[in-house]
Design a protein around this motif. Structure first.
Motif, PDB file in Angstrom:
ATOM      1  N   LYS A 113      -8.203  -1.829  -6.035  1.00 47.69           N
ATOM      2  CA  LYS A 113      -8.404  -2.086  -4.603  1.00 47.69           C
ATOM      3  C   LYS A 113      -7.666  -1.044  -3.749  1.00 47.69           C
ATOM      4  N   TRP A 114      -6.498  -0.638  -4.226  1.00 46.13           N
ATOM      5  CA  TRP A 114      -5.705   0.359  -3.503  1.00 46.13           C
ATOM      6  C   TRP A 114      -6.446   1.700  -3.454  1.00 46.13           C
ATOM      7  N   GLN A 115      -6.969   2.128  -4.584  1.00 47.48           N
ATOM      8  CA  GLN A 115      -7.705   3.395  -4.623  1.00 47.48           C
ATOM      9  C   GLN A 115      -8.971   3.333  -3.780  1.00 47.48           C
ATOM     10  N   ALA A 116      -9.618   2.156  -3.774  1.00 45.87           N
ATOM     11  CA  ALA A 116     -10.853   1.991  -3.009  1.00 45.87           C
ATOM     12  C   ALA A 116     -10.610   1.975  -1.503  1.00 45.87           C
ATOM     13  N   ALA A 117      -9.350   1.789  -1.086  1.00 44.87           N
ATOM     14  CA  ALA A 117      -9.020   1.730   0.348  1.00 44.87           C
ATOM     15  C   ALA A 117      -8.966   3.111   0.983  1.00 44.87           C
ATOM     16  N   PHE A 118      -9.048   4.176   0.166  1.00 43.88           N
ATOM     17  CA  PHE A 118      -9.008   5.547   0.684  1.00 43.88           C
ATOM     18  C   PHE A 118     -10.404   6.152   0.763  1.00 43.88           C
ATOM     19  N   THR A 119     -10.636   6.955   1.791  1.00 44.20           N
ATOM     20  CA  THR A 119     -11.860   7.740   1.873  1.00 44.20           C
ATOM     21  C   THR A 119     -11.708   8.962   0.962  1.00 44.20           C
ATOM     22  N   PRO A 120     -12.785   9.684   0.688  1.00 48.31           N
ATOM     23  CA  PRO A 120     -12.673  10.884  -0.151  1.00 48.31           C
ATOM     24  C   PRO A 120     -11.644  11.897   0.373  1.00 48.31           C
ATOM     25  N   GLU A 121     -11.429  11.922   1.702  1.00 47.53           N
ATOM     26  CA  GLU A 121     -10.464  12.860   2.281  1.00 47.53           C
ATOM     27  C   GLU A 121      -9.025  12.355   2.171  1.00 47.53           C
ATOM     28  N   GLY A 122      -8.890  11.030   2.013  1.00 46.83           N
ATOM     29  CA  GLY A 122      -7.548  10.475   1.879  1.00 46.83           C
ATOM     30  C   GLY A 122      -7.122   9.543   2.991  1.00 46.83           C
ATOM     31  N   TYR A 123      -8.007   9.252   3.953  1.00 47.10           N
ATOM     32  CA  TYR A 123      -7.663   8.316   5.020  1.00 47.10           C
ATOM     33  C   TYR A 123      -7.596   6.895   4.450  1.00 47.10           C
ATOM     34  N   LEU A 124      -6.576   6.151   4.851  1.00 42.96           N
ATOM     35  CA  LEU A 124      -6.346   4.804   4.315  1.00 42.96           C
ATOM     36  C   LEU A 124      -6.804   3.734   5.296  1.00 42.96           C
ATOM     37  N   ASP A 125      -7.580   2.755   4.799  1.00 39.89           N
ATOM     38  CA  ASP A 125      -7.942   1.582   5.594  1.00 39.89           C
ATOM     39  C   ASP A 125      -6.753   0.618   5.539  1.00 39.89           C
ATOM     40  N   ILE A 126      -5.864   0.771   6.494  1.00 38.08           N
ATOM     41  CA  ILE A 126      -4.598   0.033   6.456  1.00 38.08           C
ATOM     42  C   ILE A 126      -4.791  -1.459   6.745  1.00 38.08           C
ATOM     43  N   SER A 127      -5.801  -1.811   7.543  1.00 41.00           N
ATOM     44  CA  SER A 127      -5.971  -3.219   7.916  1.00 41.00           C
ATOM     45  C   SER A 127      -6.294  -4.087   6.703  1.00 41.00           C
ATOM     46  N   LYS A 128      -7.216  -3.642   5.851  1.00 40.89           N
ATOM     47  CA  LYS A 128      -7.544  -4.407   4.643  1.00 40.89           C
ATOM     48  C   LYS A 128      -6.345  -4.468   3.696  1.00 40.89           C
ATOM     49  N   THR A 129      -5.609  -3.372   3.653  1.00 39.03           N
ATOM     50  CA  THR A 129      -4.428  -3.306   2.780  1.00 39.03           C
ATOM     51  C   THR A 129      -3.379  -4.323   3.212  1.00 39.03           C
ATOM     52  N   LEU A 130      -3.133  -4.412   4.508  1.00 35.20           N
ATOM     53  CA  LEU A 130      -2.129  -5.356   5.020  1.00 35.20           C
ATOM     54  C   LEU A 130      -2.501  -6.798   4.707  1.00 35.20           C
ATOM     55  N   SER A 131      -3.766  -7.150   4.914  1.00 36.50           N
ATOM     56  CA  SER A 131      -4.171  -8.537   4.673  1.00 36.50           C
ATOM     57  C   SER A 131      -4.078  -8.886   3.193  1.00 36.50           C
ATOM     58  N   ARG A 132      -4.401  -7.923   2.323  1.00 38.21           N
ATOM     59  CA  ARG A 132      -4.312  -8.174   0.880  1.00 38.21           C
ATOM     60  C   ARG A 132      -2.843  -8.358   0.458  1.00 38.21           C
ATOM     61  N   ILE A 133      -1.953  -7.553   1.020  1.00 37.73           N
ATOM     62  CA  ILE A 133      -0.524  -7.669   0.682  1.00 37.73           C
ATOM     63  C   ILE A 133       0.006  -9.041   1.084  1.00 37.73           C
ATOM     64  N   TYR A 134      -0.375  -9.496   2.273  1.00 43.83           N
ATOM     65  CA  TYR A 134       0.113 -10.790   2.732  1.00 43.83           C
ATOM     66  C   TYR A 134      -0.463 -11.928   1.894  1.00 43.83           C
ATOM     67  N   ARG A 135      -1.658 -11.751   1.378  1.00 48.53           N
ATOM     68  CA  ARG A 135      -2.287 -12.797   0.557  1.00 48.53           C
ATOM     69  C   ARG A 135      -1.639 -12.913  -0.821  1.00 48.53           C
ATOM     70  N   GLY A 136      -1.251 -11.765  -1.412  1.00 46.40           N
ATOM     71  CA  GLY A 136      -0.764 -11.858  -2.781  1.00 46.40           C
ATOM     72  C   GLY A 136       0.160 -10.760  -3.237  1.00 46.40           C
ATOM     73  N   GLY A 137       0.767 -10.032  -2.304  1.00 42.41           N
ATOM     74  CA  GLY A 137       1.713  -8.994  -2.696  1.00 42.41           C
ATOM     75  C   GLY A 137       1.036  -7.767  -3.294  1.00 42.41           C
ATOM     76  N   ILE A 138       1.840  -6.911  -3.910  1.00 39.30           N
ATOM     77  CA  ILE A 138       1.378  -5.622  -4.440  1.00 39.30           C
ATOM     78  C   ILE A 138       1.597  -5.588  -5.945  1.00 39.30           C
ATOM     79  N   HIS A 139       0.615  -5.066  -6.674  1.00 35.47           N
ATOM     80  CA  HIS A 139       0.771  -4.906  -8.117  1.00 35.47           C
ATOM     81  C   HIS A 139       1.932  -3.948  -8.385  1.00 35.47           C
ATOM     82  N   PRO A 140       2.842  -4.294  -9.303  1.00 33.59           N
ATOM     83  CA  PRO A 140       4.015  -3.444  -9.558  1.00 33.59           C
ATOM     84  C   PRO A 140       3.684  -1.996  -9.908  1.00 33.59           C
TER      85      PRO A 140
END
Length: 453
Positions: A39-66
């Motif tokens: 999911k983390w890798q899929a949050a980046f565009t080919p250029e490297g821009y990060l979709d931070i909003s989806k990332t934040l909601s996922r972190i709050y739901r279940g934390g980050i894989h070690p």
């Protein structure tokens, strides 16, 4: 309906088998909830821009894989802008690594133990800048760390230790032979053994710190930080904040910068004067919040002589590191940072002279509201960001813990010792997700009540 019970994360932070009294870890890696490497890798565009909003909601739901925790933390703490490309971040990373190497070399020129793979736990200089002739400098090969300690630093008969002692004395004598030392250099040298003592005590239940190289890396980073931040230097508690960075980020320079960004948030707590300690401001804020949301509890604590809330000192200084297991404390931190996330962090830290207003709290809201954490959004909605200093979520976390224990404190606490005991009994019994949820609710309630005339 089937629910994923989750995979334990303890294998990523192994505890030494003889340490049987550590708090039990509650955090579990859950499919569909925890931010996974895929999911983390899929949050980046080919250029490297990060979709931070989806990332934040996922972190709050279940934390980050070690496995990806370190690189995600670099974004949460403002090391990188989510709207930067892979190439831009690589350039920044290389520049920072060079800067860290330069600072570390400057420290090594003053005191060559820095970067040597060793560290000291006894003072090498007096307060007036004179070398201590025979310091009891112990390089951390400590016998109590078992057979995994490196054997190249001691030969059993004390000959090598004597050589080390003489070597450290000679380093300081050489340094002082060119005339009186600058006061800032003296102050830095005076802190090095205290850093060493704290490094020796930090997370000693973890297998990771059985290795001398990891202990030395922690000491080096804290020594370099103490040298460049002359206003704050080093204070006890910083080793607890820095330790996870060493474990999560393999490159020492990357770990340093992640710690440096965390200290941007917390350094005010460590700033001391002759008459005050920085964290007193947050303790005062905690008292104010408790008075608003639970006036009976505040009145009771005040009657017991705890109106200064010093019993909560440790929770704020090291962000609940003592109240949770190692793994759960990391889970708590990343949820806090996701909730507080502000996409302007990177520019505020990198270009403070161009972002004076932002640094003061009058932030330019040019980005989508989705790019901000839930806690920050609540502040924006209530106009709290226009105040001089919006309160961090950590204060509301402590307040929510106190409110949760309100009935016990009111019924059983007959003195400050009872208050401390009741709070200490929480160790290992707190749920990080529930604590954050309670803090959010309390924050909302506080803002609503504080608005009333």
């Amino acid at each position: 309906m089937w629910r994923d019970p989750g995979q334990p994360a303890d294998s990523y932070y192994q505890v030494r088998p003889e340490c049987t009294d550590v708090p039990k870890t509650r955090f579990k890696i859950k499919a569909g909830k925890t931010l996974s490497p895929r999911k983390w890798q899929a949050a980046f565009t080919p250029e490297g821009y990060l979709d931070i909003s989806k990332t934040l909601s996922r972190i709050y739901r279940g934390g980050i894989h070690p496995a990806i925790r370190g690189e995600v933390w670099e974004f949460l703490l403002g090391c990188y802008d989510p709207k930067s490309t892979f190439d831009e971040r690589d350039e920044i990373r290389q520049r920072r690594r060079i800067q860290y190497i330069r600072w570390k070399e400057e420290c090594r020129q003053i005191f060559p133990v820095v970067g040597s793979g060793r560290f000291i736990t006894a003072p090498v200089i007096t307060e007036d800048g004179q070398p201590i002739q025979e310091p009891l400098v112990m390089l951390e090969t400590n016998q109590d760390r078992g057979p995994s300690a490196e054997t190249g630093n001691a030969d059993g008969n004390g000959t090598n230790q004597s050589r080390i002692n003489a070597s450290c004395s000679e380093m300081v004598r050489e340094l002082t032979s060119h005339g009186p030392l600058d006061q800032k250099v003296i102050q830095w040298l005076l802190t090095l053994h205290q850093i060493g003592l704290d490094v020796h005590r930090t997370d000693r239940t973890l297998v990771f710190y059985e290795k001398q190289e990891n202990l030395s890396k922690l000491w080096d980073i804290l020594a370099v930080y103490a040298r460049i931040d002359t206003d704050v230097g080093y204070c006890q508690g910083m080793s607890d904040l820095c330790s996870p960075m060493i474990m999560l980020l393999e490159d020492e320079a990357d770990a340093f910068w992640c710690f440096e960004r965390l200290m941007r948030r917390l350094r005010g707590n460590f700033r001391c004067t002759e008459s005050s300690v920085g964290v007193e401001t947050q303790l005062s804020n905690l008292a104010e919040i408790t008075q608003v949301v639970d006036p009976k509890l505040h009145q009771h604590l005040d009657a017991l002589g705890g109106g200064d809330y010093l019993f909560a000192f440790r929770m704020l200084m090291v962000l609940f590191r003592r109240e949770f297991s190692f793994c759960d404390s990391l889970y708590l931190w990343e949820m806090m940072w996701a909730l507080e996330y502000d996409p302007d962090l990177f520019s505020v830290y990198e270009e403070p002279e161009l972002n004076g207003e932002k640094a003061e709290g009058s932030k330019g809201r040019t980005k989508s509201i989705r790019h901000y954490g839930k806690f920050e959004r609540e502040n924006m909605k209530n106009g709290a960001v226009n105040s001089e200093s919006p309160l961090p979520i950590s204060i509301f976390l402590v307040a929510s813990v106190l409110k949760d224990k309100s009935s016990t404190l009111l019924q059983e606490a007959r003195g400050l010792d009872d208050v401390v005991k009741i709070l200490n009994d929480m160790t290992g019994n707190l749920d990080a997700k529930k604590a954050c949820s309670s803090a959010m609710k309390l924050h909302k309630k506080y803002l609503k009540k504080a608005k009333k005339p």
